[in-house]
Design a protein around this motif. Structure first.
Motif: not given
Ligand SMILES: C[S@@+](CC[C@H](N)C(=O)[O-])C[C@H]1O[C@@H](n2cnc3c(N)ncnc32)[C@H](O)[C@@H]1O
Length: 283
Positions: A121-123, A144-146, A187-189
């Motif tokens: 989640l938040g890929t 999944l991403d936004i 997830s790494n949100p």
């Molecule tokens: C900290 S980054 C992590 C990216 C990747 N997983 C990594 O570990 O390098 C957080 C991710 O969450 C996504 N994101 C932020 N808000 C979101 C939302 N409401 N729903 C889905 N994805 C979201 C961002 O676009 C971003 O790609």
């Protein structure tokens, strides 16, 4: 210009911004990915003459680095575990801590002989989702991403590495719409609060996507809470959640997780000795 002269000039130009070790690491990355020179040549062939096209490429990278633009965005790629991933300014640059999180999951699922559904989640660049698929083919991976441009990049990374995963455009705030039951959630949100902004270096703050980094000040655990709500219904019993977390909020995270009353928690330190990863096992 000779290779060793170019390296020395590179170090001098970036002196105020980076340590010598960082400069040397960057220089080697530039040699191999942009100039087609084996980095070992610095030691073995220091007097190698650089062609004028190589010198101009190096000059252009140096100009970008002086604006504090991260090298990974300049080169457009980054190594992550066994993959080389394309990155652009729509995604976070994958971090070494996240490689460790992936390593933990793989340790737990080494001996698979059946398909396991897993969602990331938040890929972002897809670093977690794609590495897990690369290193454990029994994972059936959803990412999944936004935003669509982010997922286009993930798809490109999947194709270039000949990996099959399923990309989903979705919002972590609306996971109840997702009709998907899984055995593993990772997830790494976003987890940095606006209050921490001042401690963040310009190369991150000015270049990496805001939505990948920051959470609302008044609810720093928002995304974790939404994911835990999703997991109530959609994570199978005995399933696991792996989170990368902000070490500043470790005890608040624990309280949040206990409020759901389903999980056994295991914590792990990152390479810097901070509690950065949690594993939650559903009872
Ligand atoms: C900290 S980054 C992590 C990216 C990747 N997983 C990594 O570990 O390098 C957080 C991710 O969450 C996504 N994101 C932020 N808000 C979101 C939302 N409401 N729903 C889905 N994805 C979201 C961002 O676009 C971003 O790609």
């Amino acid at each position: 210009m000779k290779l060793i002269e170019a390296r020395n000039q590179f170090r001098t130009s970036l002196k105020g911004l980076h340590t010598v070790a960082e400069c040397d690491y960057y220089f080697k990355m530039i040699l191999s990915s942009l100039l087609d020179i084996d980095p070992i040549s610095i030691a073995l062939e220091p007097n190698l003459n650089l062609q004028s096209s190589q010198q101009s490429k190096l000059k252009s990278v140096l100009e970008d680095l002086l604006t504090e633009k991260p090298l990974q965005y300049i080169l457009g790629e980054v190594p992550f575990r066994k993959l080389n991933l394309k990155v652009n300014s729509s995604v976070l640059i994958p971090r070494p801590e996240t490689e460790e999180l992936v390593g933990w999951i793989l340790e737990d699922y080494t001996k698979l002989n059946h398909k396991v559904e897993l969602i990331d989640l938040g890929t972002g660049s897809g670093c977690i989702a794609l590495s897990l698929k690369k290193e454990q083919s029994f994972f059936s991976v959803y990412a999944l991403d936004i935003d669509q441009p982010i997922l286009d990049l993930v798809q490109q990374n999947a194709e270039e590495n000949k990996l099959e995963i399923n990309c989903i455009k979705g919002d972590i705030n609306d996971l109840h719409k997702l009709k998907l039951k899984v055995e593993v959630i990772v997830s790494n949100p976003p987890y940095i609060t606006p209050q921490e902004k001042e401690e963040i270096k310009n190369n991150v703050l000015n270049f990496e996507p805001y939505q990948a980094l920051f959470v609302p000040q008044d609810n720093p655990l928002l995304y974790y809470q939404k994911i835990l709500e999703y997991a109530e219904e959609s994570l199978q019993s005995k399933g696991r959640i792996y989170f990368e977390i902000n070490p500043l909020f470790e005890s608040e995270m624990e309280a949040l997780i206990f409020s759901f009353d389903y999980y056994t928690i295991t914590k792990r330190l990152d390479i810097f000795g901070k509690i950065r990863m949690l594993r939650l096992e559903k009872k």
